[in-house]
Design a protein around this motif. Sequence first.
Motif, PDB file in Angstrom:
ATOM      1  N   ASN A 291       0.822  -1.216   0.000  1.00  0.00           N
ATOM      2  CA  ASN A 291       0.000   0.000   0.000  1.00  0.00           C
ATOM      3  C   ASN A 291       0.854   1.264   0.000  1.00  0.00           C
ATOM      4  OD1 ASN A 291      -2.396  -1.501  -0.050  1.00  0.00           O
ATOM      5  ND2 ASN A 291      -2.313  -1.749   2.169  1.00  0.00           N
ATOM      6  N   GLY A 292       1.951   1.236  -0.784  1.00  0.00           N
ATOM      7  CA  GLY A 292       2.805   2.404  -0.969  1.00  0.00           C
ATOM      8  C   GLY A 292       3.849   2.616   0.103  1.00  0.00           C
ATOM      9  N   VAL A 293       3.944   1.727   1.082  1.00  0.00           N
ATOM     10  CA  VAL A 293       4.883   1.890   2.196  1.00  0.00           C
ATOM     11  C   VAL A 293       5.884   0.731   2.207  1.00  0.00           C
ATOM     12  CG1 VAL A 293       5.095   2.057   4.709  1.00  0.00           C
ATOM     13  CG2 VAL A 293       3.128   3.084   3.550  1.00  0.00           C
ATOM     14  N   SER A 294       7.161   1.052   2.357  1.00  0.00           N
ATOM     15  CA  SER A 294       8.186   0.016   2.436  1.00  0.00           C
ATOM     16  C   SER A 294       7.915  -0.873   3.644  1.00  0.00           C
ATOM     17  CB  SER A 294       9.571   0.657   2.565  1.00  0.00           C
ATOM     18  OG  SER A 294      10.551  -0.331   2.776  1.00  0.00           O
ATOM     19  N   SER A 295       7.839  -2.184   3.426  1.00  0.00           N
ATOM     20  CA  SER A 295       7.529  -3.089   4.533  1.00  0.00           C
ATOM     21  C   SER A 295       8.602  -4.142   4.771  1.00  0.00           C
ATOM     22  CB  SER A 295       6.180  -3.770   4.299  1.00  0.00           C
ATOM     23  OG  SER A 295       6.254  -4.596   3.164  1.00  0.00           O
ATOM     24  N   ALA A 296       9.522  -4.338   3.818  1.00  0.00           N
ATOM     25  CA  ALA A 296      10.602  -5.313   4.006  1.00  0.00           C
ATOM     26  C   ALA A 296      11.745  -4.983   3.060  1.00  0.00           C
ATOM     27  CB  ALA A 296      10.107  -6.731   3.756  1.00  0.00           C
ATOM     28  N   VAL A 297      12.963  -5.130   3.568  1.00  0.00           N
ATOM     29  CA  VAL A 297      14.167  -4.890   2.778  1.00  0.00           C
ATOM     30  C   VAL A 297      15.077  -6.097   2.939  1.00  0.00           C
ATOM     31  CG1 VAL A 297      16.199  -3.424   2.494  1.00  0.00           C
ATOM     32  CG2 VAL A 297      14.007  -2.393   3.092  1.00  0.00           C
ATOM     33  N   ASN A 298      15.692  -6.528   1.825  1.00  0.00           N
ATOM     34  CA  ASN A 298      16.639  -7.622   1.880  1.00  0.00           C
ATOM     35  C   ASN A 298      17.905  -7.181   1.158  1.00  0.00           C
ATOM     36  OD1 ASN A 298      18.138 -10.055   1.093  1.00  0.00           O
ATOM     37  ND2 ASN A 298      16.402 -11.147   1.979  1.00  0.00           N
ATOM     38  N   THR A 299      19.056  -7.304   1.817  1.00  0.00           N
ATOM     39  CA  THR A 299      20.323  -6.885   1.219  1.00  0.00           C
ATOM     40  C   THR A 299      21.294  -8.050   1.051  1.00  0.00           C
ATOM     41  OG1 THR A 299      21.183  -6.279   3.390  1.00  0.00           O
ATOM     42  CG2 THR A 299      20.125  -4.530   2.101  1.00  0.00           C
ATOM     43  N   THR A 300      20.813  -9.278   1.230  1.00  0.00           N
ATOM     44  CA  THR A 300      21.661 -10.443   1.013  1.00  0.00           C
ATOM     45  C   THR A 300      22.083 -10.480  -0.446  1.00  0.00           C
ATOM     46  OG1 THR A 300      20.434 -11.649   2.695  1.00  0.00           O
ATOM     47  CG2 THR A 300      21.767 -12.966   1.167  1.00  0.00           C
ATOM     48  N   SER A 301      23.353 -10.696  -0.709  1.00  0.00           N
ATOM     49  CA  SER A 301      23.849 -10.735  -2.077  1.00  0.00           C
ATOM     50  C   SER A 301      23.334 -11.983  -2.786  1.00  0.00           C
ATOM     51  CB  SER A 301      25.373 -10.718  -2.097  1.00  0.00           C
ATOM     52  OG  SER A 301      25.834 -10.683  -3.432  1.00  0.00           O
ATOM     53  N   VAL A 302      22.646 -11.772  -3.917  1.00  0.00           N
ATOM     54  CA  VAL A 302      22.084 -12.863  -4.706  1.00  0.00           C
ATOM     55  C   VAL A 302      22.406 -12.607  -6.172  1.00  0.00           C
ATOM     56  CG1 VAL A 302      19.965 -14.012  -5.434  1.00  0.00           C
ATOM     57  CG2 VAL A 302      20.181 -13.199  -3.092  1.00  0.00           C
ATOM     58  N   SER A 303      22.962 -13.610  -6.841  1.00  0.00           N
ATOM     59  CA  SER A 303      23.217 -13.512  -8.277  1.00  0.00           C
ATOM     60  C   SER A 303      22.263 -14.450  -8.988  1.00  0.00           C
ATOM     61  CB  SER A 303      24.657 -13.893  -8.602  1.00  0.00           C
ATOM     62  OG  SER A 303      25.539 -12.961  -8.037  1.00  0.00           O
ATOM     63  N   VAL A 304      21.501 -13.911  -9.911  1.00  0.00           N
ATOM     64  CA  VAL A 304      20.507 -14.689 -10.646  1.00  0.00           C
ATOM     65  C   VAL A 304      20.927 -14.757 -12.101  1.00  0.00           C
ATOM     66  CG1 VAL A 304      18.094 -14.835 -11.303  1.00  0.00           C
ATOM     67  CG2 VAL A 304      18.716 -13.916  -9.071  1.00  0.00           C
ATOM     68  N   SER A 305      20.867 -15.955 -12.670  1.00  0.00           N
ATOM     69  CA  SER A 305      21.171 -16.103 -14.091  1.00  0.00           C
ATOM     70  C   SER A 305      20.298 -17.208 -14.668  1.00  0.00           C
ATOM     71  CB  SER A 305      22.648 -16.432 -14.307  1.00  0.00           C
ATOM     72  OG  SER A 305      22.953 -17.677 -13.746  1.00  0.00           O
ATOM     73  N   GLY A 306      20.076 -17.161 -15.950  1.00  0.00           N
ATOM     74  CA  GLY A 306      19.338 -18.212 -16.625  1.00  0.00           C
ATOM     75  C   GLY A 306      17.868 -18.285 -16.288  1.00  0.00           C
ATOM     76  N   ILE A 307      17.227 -17.142 -16.040  1.00  0.00           N
ATOM     77  CA  ILE A 307      15.795 -17.156 -15.736  1.00  0.00           C
ATOM     78  C   ILE A 307      15.022 -17.547 -16.989  1.00  0.00           C
ATOM     79  CG2 ILE A 307      13.803 -15.746 -15.088  1.00  0.00           C
ATOM     80  CD1 ILE A 307      15.701 -14.056 -13.409  1.00  0.00           C
ATOM     81  N   THR A 308      14.179 -18.572 -16.859  1.00  0.00           N
ATOM     82  CA  THR A 308      13.374 -19.018 -17.997  1.00  0.00           C
ATOM     83  C   THR A 308      11.882 -18.924 -17.738  1.00  0.00           C
ATOM     84  OG1 THR A 308      13.491 -21.298 -17.242  1.00  0.00           O
ATOM     85  CG2 THR A 308      15.181 -20.588 -18.822  1.00  0.00           C
ATOM     86  N   ASN A 309      11.473 -18.790 -16.457  1.00  0.00           N
ATOM     87  CA  ASN A 309      10.060 -18.703 -16.104  1.00  0.00           C
ATOM     88  C   ASN A 309       9.855 -17.619 -15.053  1.00  0.00           C
ATOM     89  OD1 ASN A 309       8.899 -20.980 -17.585  1.00  0.00           O
ATOM     90  ND2 ASN A 309      10.154 -22.235 -16.234  1.00  0.00           N
ATOM     91  N   THR A 310       8.686 -17.018 -15.081  1.00  0.00           N
ATOM     92  CA  THR A 310       8.282 -16.075 -14.045  1.00  0.00           C
ATOM     93  C   THR A 310       6.978 -16.584 -13.463  1.00  0.00           C
ATOM     94  OG1 THR A 310       9.306 -14.233 -15.202  1.00  0.00           O
ATOM     95  CG2 THR A 310       7.650 -13.681 -13.558  1.00  0.00           C
ATOM     96  N   PHE A 311       6.932 -16.716 -12.140  1.00  0.00           N
ATOM     97  CA  PHE A 311       5.732 -17.175 -11.465  1.00  0.00           C
ATOM     98  C   PHE A 311       5.155 -16.023 -10.667  1.00  0.00           C
ATOM     99  CE2 PHE A 311       8.370 -20.958 -11.961  1.00  0.00           C
ATOM    100  CZ  PHE A 311       7.470 -21.844 -12.538  1.00  0.00           C
ATOM    101  N   ILE A 312       3.867 -15.803 -10.789  1.00  0.00           N
ATOM    102  CA  ILE A 312       3.166 -14.763 -10.045  1.00  0.00           C
ATOM    103  C   ILE A 312       2.143 -15.460  -9.150  1.00  0.00           C
ATOM    104  CG2 ILE A 312       1.813 -12.648 -10.199  1.00  0.00           C
ATOM    105  CD1 ILE A 312       4.541 -12.495 -11.690  1.00  0.00           C
ATOM    106  N   GLY A 313       2.204 -15.221  -7.854  1.00  0.00           N
ATOM    107  CA  GLY A 313       1.266 -15.856  -6.930  1.00  0.00           C
ATOM    108  C   GLY A 313       1.585 -17.308  -6.648  1.00  0.00           C
ATOM    109  N   LYS A 314       2.831 -17.720  -6.919  1.00  0.00           N
ATOM    110  CA  LYS A 314       3.240 -19.111  -6.715  1.00  0.00           C
ATOM    111  C   LYS A 314       4.711 -19.129  -6.359  1.00  0.00           C
ATOM    112  CE  LYS A 314       3.757 -23.396  -9.335  1.00  0.00           C
ATOM    113  NZ  LYS A 314       5.201 -23.562  -9.209  1.00  0.00           N
ATOM    114  N   TYR A 315       5.055 -19.956  -5.375  1.00  0.00           N
ATOM    115  CA  TYR A 315       6.450 -20.164  -5.055  1.00  0.00           C
ATOM    116  C   TYR A 315       6.999 -21.199  -6.030  1.00  0.00           C
ATOM    117  CZ  TYR A 315      10.602 -20.317  -2.093  1.00  0.00           C
ATOM    118  OH  TYR A 315      11.870 -20.232  -1.628  1.00  0.00           O
ATOM    119  N   SER A 316       8.203 -21.646  -5.871  1.00  0.00           N
ATOM    120  CA  SER A 316       8.846 -22.510  -6.854  1.00  0.00           C
ATOM    121  C   SER A 316       8.273 -23.914  -6.956  1.00  0.00           C
ATOM    122  CB  SER A 316      10.344 -22.594  -6.580  1.00  0.00           C
ATOM    123  OG  SER A 316      10.562 -23.145  -5.300  1.00  0.00           O
ATOM    124  N   ASP A 317       7.522 -24.380  -5.965  1.00  0.00           N
ATOM    125  CA  ASP A 317       6.970 -25.731  -6.080  1.00  0.00           C
ATOM    126  C   ASP A 317       5.447 -25.671  -6.272  1.00  0.00           C
ATOM    127  OD1 ASP A 317       5.495 -26.030  -3.475  1.00  0.00           O
ATOM    128  OD2 ASP A 317       7.506 -25.707  -2.681  1.00  0.00           O
TER     129      ASP A 317
END
Length: 128
Positions: free
Chosen positions: A24-50
């Motif tokens: 609702n327009g307000v920052s509610s969570a921040v994550n600064t853990t270093s993550v490198s993503v490569s080879g994305i072939t799918n995007t899921f909306i409303g679903k986790y990876s399983d």
Amino acid sequence: ITANVWAHCVAVFESNTSRTVYVNGVSSAVNTTSVSVSGITNTFIGKYSDASNYLNGLLSNLGIWNVALSVGEIISLSKGFSPLNVRPQSLVDYWPLLGANSPEIGVKGKSLTVNGPTRSGDNPRIYV
């Protein structure tokens, strides 16, 4: 987020070490853990990876940009302004998710495969 009340959610992935969630327009969570993503072939909306981990709720008015939106732009979206008016040159696609088609066709022509119900009733009001 309150059950049975529409909420506006945005995830901004600004870099490998900067990810912020807004509700609702307000920052509610921040994550600064270093993550490198490569080879994305799918995007899921409303679903986790399983297959057993779906959102227990409804989705509407989905937009994806290829840039990190500013806080001001996120606030505009949270007030109901159309994604078509927020950096349209960087908008990858926008799906109102009205449940009229399956797959849902975005305004820029990309389609989303729908799993589950395709019509949720009243969608939140969008100002064009």
